[in-house]
Motif scaffolding. Structure first.
Motif, PDB file in Angstrom:
ATOM      1  N   LYS A  43      -1.692   1.680  18.989  1.00 45.76           N
ATOM      2  CA  LYS A  43      -2.753   2.029  18.043  1.00 45.76           C
ATOM      3  C   LYS A  43      -2.107   2.841  16.927  1.00 45.76           C
ATOM      4  CE  LYS A  43      -6.360   0.687  20.538  1.00 45.76           C
ATOM      5  NZ  LYS A  43      -6.415  -0.736  20.527  1.00 45.76           N
ATOM      6  N   GLY A  44      -2.680   2.782  15.733  1.00 44.45           N
ATOM      7  CA  GLY A  44      -2.193   3.620  14.648  1.00 44.45           C
ATOM      8  C   GLY A  44      -1.322   2.870  13.661  1.00 44.45           C
ATOM      9  N   ASP A  45      -0.648   3.643  12.808  1.00 44.13           N
ATOM     10  CA  ASP A  45       0.182   3.107  11.737  1.00 44.13           C
ATOM     11  C   ASP A  45       1.360   2.319  12.291  1.00 44.13           C
ATOM     12  OD1 ASP A  45      -1.537   4.566  10.144  1.00 44.13           O
ATOM     13  OD2 ASP A  45      -0.089   6.137   9.710  1.00 44.13           O
ATOM     14  N   GLY A  60       9.046 -12.944   3.689  1.00 44.46           N
ATOM     15  CA  GLY A  60       8.182 -13.149   4.852  1.00 44.46           C
ATOM     16  C   GLY A  60       7.668 -11.827   5.403  1.00 44.46           C
ATOM     17  N   ASN A  61       8.528 -10.819   5.477  1.00 44.20           N
ATOM     18  CA  ASN A  61       8.106  -9.514   5.981  1.00 44.20           C
ATOM     19  C   ASN A  61       7.130  -8.831   5.028  1.00 44.20           C
ATOM     20  OD1 ASN A  61       9.535  -9.728   8.368  1.00 44.20           O
ATOM     21  ND2 ASN A  61      11.370  -8.787   7.511  1.00 44.20           N
ATOM     22  N   ILE A  62       7.321  -8.996   3.732  1.00 42.65           N
ATOM     23  CA  ILE A  62       6.348  -8.467   2.770  1.00 42.65           C
ATOM     24  C   ILE A  62       4.997  -9.148   2.989  1.00 42.65           C
ATOM     25  CG2 ILE A  62       5.727  -8.407   0.324  1.00 42.65           C
ATOM     26  CD1 ILE A  62       8.755  -7.906  -0.240  1.00 42.65           C
ATOM     27  N   SER A  63       5.026 -10.437   3.214  1.00 38.19           N
ATOM     28  CA  SER A  63       3.793 -11.177   3.468  1.00 38.19           C
ATOM     29  C   SER A  63       3.084 -10.679   4.726  1.00 38.19           C
ATOM     30  CB  SER A  63       4.110 -12.663   3.587  1.00 38.19           C
ATOM     31  OG  SER A  63       2.939 -13.417   3.766  1.00 38.19           O
ATOM     32  N   LEU A  64       3.850 -10.278   5.728  1.00 38.05           N
ATOM     33  CA  LEU A  64       3.256  -9.782   6.977  1.00 38.05           C
ATOM     34  C   LEU A  64       2.425  -8.526   6.760  1.00 38.05           C
ATOM     35  CD1 LEU A  64       6.173 -10.228   9.544  1.00 38.05           C
ATOM     36  CD2 LEU A  64       4.149 -11.678   9.224  1.00 38.05           C
ATOM     37  N   LEU A  65       2.675  -7.795   5.674  1.00 38.46           N
ATOM     38  CA  LEU A  65       1.875  -6.603   5.392  1.00 38.46           C
ATOM     39  C   LEU A  65       0.393  -6.949   5.253  1.00 38.46           C
ATOM     40  CD1 LEU A  65       4.236  -4.826   2.837  1.00 38.46           C
ATOM     41  CD2 LEU A  65       3.888  -4.230   5.252  1.00 38.46           C
ATOM     42  N   GLY A  66       0.094  -8.175   4.870  1.00 33.46           N
ATOM     43  CA  GLY A  66      -1.296  -8.624   4.767  1.00 33.46           C
ATOM     44  C   GLY A  66      -2.006  -8.632   6.106  1.00 33.46           C
ATOM     45  N   ILE A  67      -1.274  -8.818   7.191  1.00 34.72           N
ATOM     46  CA  ILE A  67      -1.888  -8.774   8.519  1.00 34.72           C
ATOM     47  C   ILE A  67      -2.430  -7.371   8.780  1.00 34.72           C
ATOM     48  CG2 ILE A  67      -1.510  -9.038  11.006  1.00 34.72           C
ATOM     49  CD1 ILE A  67       0.621 -11.147  10.337  1.00 34.72           C
ATOM     50  N   GLY A  68      -1.732  -6.362   8.277  1.00 37.41           N
ATOM     51  CA  GLY A  68      -2.224  -4.994   8.416  1.00 37.41           C
ATOM     52  C   GLY A  68      -3.570  -4.820   7.732  1.00 37.41           C
ATOM     53  N   GLU A  89      -5.777  -7.215   7.242  1.00 39.02           N
ATOM     54  CA  GLU A  89      -6.743  -7.956   8.053  1.00 39.02           C
ATOM     55  C   GLU A  89      -7.126  -7.186   9.315  1.00 39.02           C
ATOM     56  OE1 GLU A  89      -4.748 -11.676   8.647  1.00 39.02           O
ATOM     57  OE2 GLU A  89      -5.393 -12.469   6.707  1.00 39.02           O
ATOM     58  N   GLU A  90      -6.180  -6.480   9.894  1.00 42.55           N
ATOM     59  CA  GLU A  90      -6.421  -5.723  11.130  1.00 42.55           C
ATOM     60  C   GLU A  90      -6.883  -4.293  10.861  1.00 42.55           C
ATOM     61  OE1 GLU A  90      -6.227  -6.871  14.275  1.00 42.55           O
ATOM     62  OE2 GLU A  90      -5.676  -8.881  13.610  1.00 42.55           O
ATOM     63  N   ASP A  91      -6.960  -3.906   9.592  1.00 39.48           N
ATOM     64  CA  ASP A  91      -7.335  -2.549   9.180  1.00 39.48           C
ATOM     65  C   ASP A  91      -6.390  -1.505   9.777  1.00 39.48           C
ATOM     66  OD1 ASP A  91      -8.834  -0.769   7.665  1.00 39.48           O
ATOM     67  OD2 ASP A  91     -10.228  -0.359   9.319  1.00 39.48           O
ATOM     68  N   VAL A  92      -5.093  -1.804   9.696  1.00 41.83           N
ATOM     69  CA  VAL A  92      -4.037  -0.918  10.177  1.00 41.83           C
ATOM     70  C   VAL A  92      -3.085  -0.656   9.017  1.00 41.83           C
ATOM     71  CG1 VAL A  92      -2.052  -0.710  11.737  1.00 41.83           C
ATOM     72  CG2 VAL A  92      -4.179  -1.734  12.556  1.00 41.83           C
ATOM     73  N   ARG A  93      -2.775   0.607   8.799  1.00 41.74           N
ATOM     74  CA  ARG A  93      -1.814   0.939   7.737  1.00 41.74           C
ATOM     75  C   ARG A  93      -0.428   0.480   8.168  1.00 41.74           C
ATOM     76  NH1 ARG A  93      -0.083   6.880   5.470  1.00 41.74           N
ATOM     77  NH2 ARG A  93       1.669   6.107   4.283  1.00 41.74           N
ATOM     78  N   MET A  94       0.206  -0.323   7.308  1.00 39.33           N
ATOM     79  CA  MET A  94       1.551  -0.824   7.583  1.00 39.33           C
ATOM     80  C   MET A  94       2.436  -0.547   6.382  1.00 39.33           C
ATOM     81  SD  MET A  94       1.015  -4.493   9.477  1.00 39.33           S
ATOM     82  CE  MET A  94       2.578  -5.022   8.857  1.00 39.33           C
ATOM     83  N   ARG A 126       9.652   1.969   0.018  1.00 41.71           N
ATOM     84  CA  ARG A 126       8.483   1.973   0.902  1.00 41.71           C
ATOM     85  C   ARG A 126       7.520   0.984   0.270  1.00 41.71           C
ATOM     86  NH1 ARG A 126       5.495   7.430   2.049  1.00 41.71           N
ATOM     87  NH2 ARG A 126       5.192   7.358  -0.198  1.00 41.71           N
ATOM     88  N   ILE A 127       7.215  -0.075   0.984  1.00 37.44           N
ATOM     89  CA  ILE A 127       6.389  -1.152   0.457  1.00 37.44           C
ATOM     90  C   ILE A 127       5.098  -1.205   1.264  1.00 37.44           C
ATOM     91  CG2 ILE A 127       6.254  -3.622  -0.064  1.00 37.44           C
ATOM     92  CD1 ILE A 127       9.399  -3.582   0.111  1.00 37.44           C
ATOM     93  N   ARG A 128       3.987  -1.172   0.547  1.00 39.00           N
ATOM     94  CA  ARG A 128       2.678  -1.281   1.177  1.00 39.00           C
ATOM     95  C   ARG A 128       1.862  -2.324   0.433  1.00 39.00           C
ATOM     96  NH1 ARG A 128       0.648   4.840   1.214  1.00 39.00           N
ATOM     97  NH2 ARG A 128       1.825   4.919  -0.711  1.00 39.00           N
ATOM     98  N   MET A 129       0.883  -2.883   1.091  1.00 37.98           N
ATOM     99  CA  MET A 129      -0.061  -3.792   0.460  1.00 37.98           C
ATOM    100  C   MET A 129      -1.434  -3.144   0.567  1.00 37.98           C
ATOM    101  SD  MET A 129      -0.978  -7.797   1.350  1.00 37.98           S
ATOM    102  CE  MET A 129       0.714  -8.353   1.169  1.00 37.98           C
ATOM    103  N   THR A 130      -2.195  -3.208  -0.519  1.00 29.90           N
ATOM    104  CA  THR A 130      -3.538  -2.633  -0.486  1.00 29.90           C
ATOM    105  C   THR A 130      -4.541  -3.551  -1.158  1.00 29.90           C
ATOM    106  OG1 THR A 130      -4.836  -0.630  -0.897  1.00 29.90           O
ATOM    107  CG2 THR A 130      -3.279  -1.279  -2.623  1.00 29.90           C
ATOM    108  N   ASP A 131      -5.770  -3.462  -0.701  1.00 28.76           N
ATOM    109  CA  ASP A 131      -6.882  -4.157  -1.346  1.00 28.76           C
ATOM    110  C   ASP A 131      -7.972  -3.164  -1.734  1.00 28.76           C
ATOM    111  OD1 ASP A 131      -7.909  -3.502   1.147  1.00 28.76           O
ATOM    112  OD2 ASP A 131      -8.421  -5.567   1.703  1.00 28.76           O
ATOM    113  N   HIS A 132      -7.593  -1.874  -1.754  1.00 30.01           N
ATOM    114  CA  HIS A 132      -8.529  -0.822  -2.137  1.00 30.01           C
ATOM    115  C   HIS A 132      -7.775   0.294  -2.874  1.00 30.01           C
ATOM    116  CE1 HIS A 132      -6.928   0.333   1.813  1.00 30.01           C
ATOM    117  NE2 HIS A 132      -7.044   1.565   1.384  1.00 30.01           N
TER     118      HIS A 132
END
Length: 186
Positions: free
Chosen positions: A72-74, A90-98, A100-105, A113-119
């Motif tokens: 559980k968690g980040d 591919g690994n950058i793309s996997l950040l989208g799963i975070g 979808e799962e509402d998990v900070r990745m 430090r690479i993050r993906m956000t939709d907010h």
């Protein structure tokens, strides 16, 4: 990160052994793992998942799914920005799963430090990782982008393909805010 669950994916096991870190789980097809490491570690251990090398997902993605199942968690992906650009993308793309799962990745290395956000996000300058803040649209368009507290602010801008507008910005205030209305932003 004290108390973190460590999942070593394939060659990540070599990094763990060099750093004298005992992973909680090991997963991979082990096609790129040094034979001595394989013999030394994998012979008599529990919590090892051997994957078929002929598969649809990468070892990193399999490790990520294991992380969702066991923790559980980040989630922090280390070593995912190596020398193979296809794996990096591919690994950058996997950040989208975070998302979808509402998990900070985060995908981390010594320089990024690479993050993906939709907010919207607020970043504190004193916690900044490196000198620059770069923003790249991951979806076709990111609408309503408003940047405050940065050297190059934006107001209700639509970011989209085939330009480098969001590269090398800098946080100039104690906090920077990144606001967006729709889309996904790296």
């Amino acid at each position: 990160y004290a108390g973190a669950t460590i999942i070593a994916a394939d060659r990540g096991l070599e990094a763990c052994m060099k750093l004298q870190i005992e992973p909680d789980y090991v997963i991979g097809d082990f096609d790129s793992l040094d034979e001595q490491v394989k013999d030394a570690f994998l012979a008599d251990r529990r919590n090892v998942t051997k994957l078929n090398p002929i598969k649809d997902d990468t070892d990193s993605e399999a490790a990520l799914h294991l992380a969702f199942e066991k923790t559980k968690g980040d989630i922090f992906l280390l070593g995912g920005t190596g020398t193979r650009l296809d794996h990096v993308l591919g690994n950058i793309s996997l950040l989208g799963i975070g998302l979808e799962e509402d998990v900070r990745m985060e995908l981390l290395d010594a320089n990024n430090r690479i993050r993906m956000t939709d907010h919207s996000v607020v970043l504190k300058k004193k916690q900044q990782y490196g000198k620059y803040l770069s923003l790249l649209p991951y979806s076709e368009k990111v609408t309503g982008v408003t940047l405050k507290g940065v050297k190059y602010p934006l107001d209700n801008y639509t970011m989209g393909g085939f330009n480098s507008l969001g590269i090398s910005n800098e946080i100039v205030d104690a906090e920077a805010s990144i606001e967006l209305k729709s889309g996904r932003l790296l």
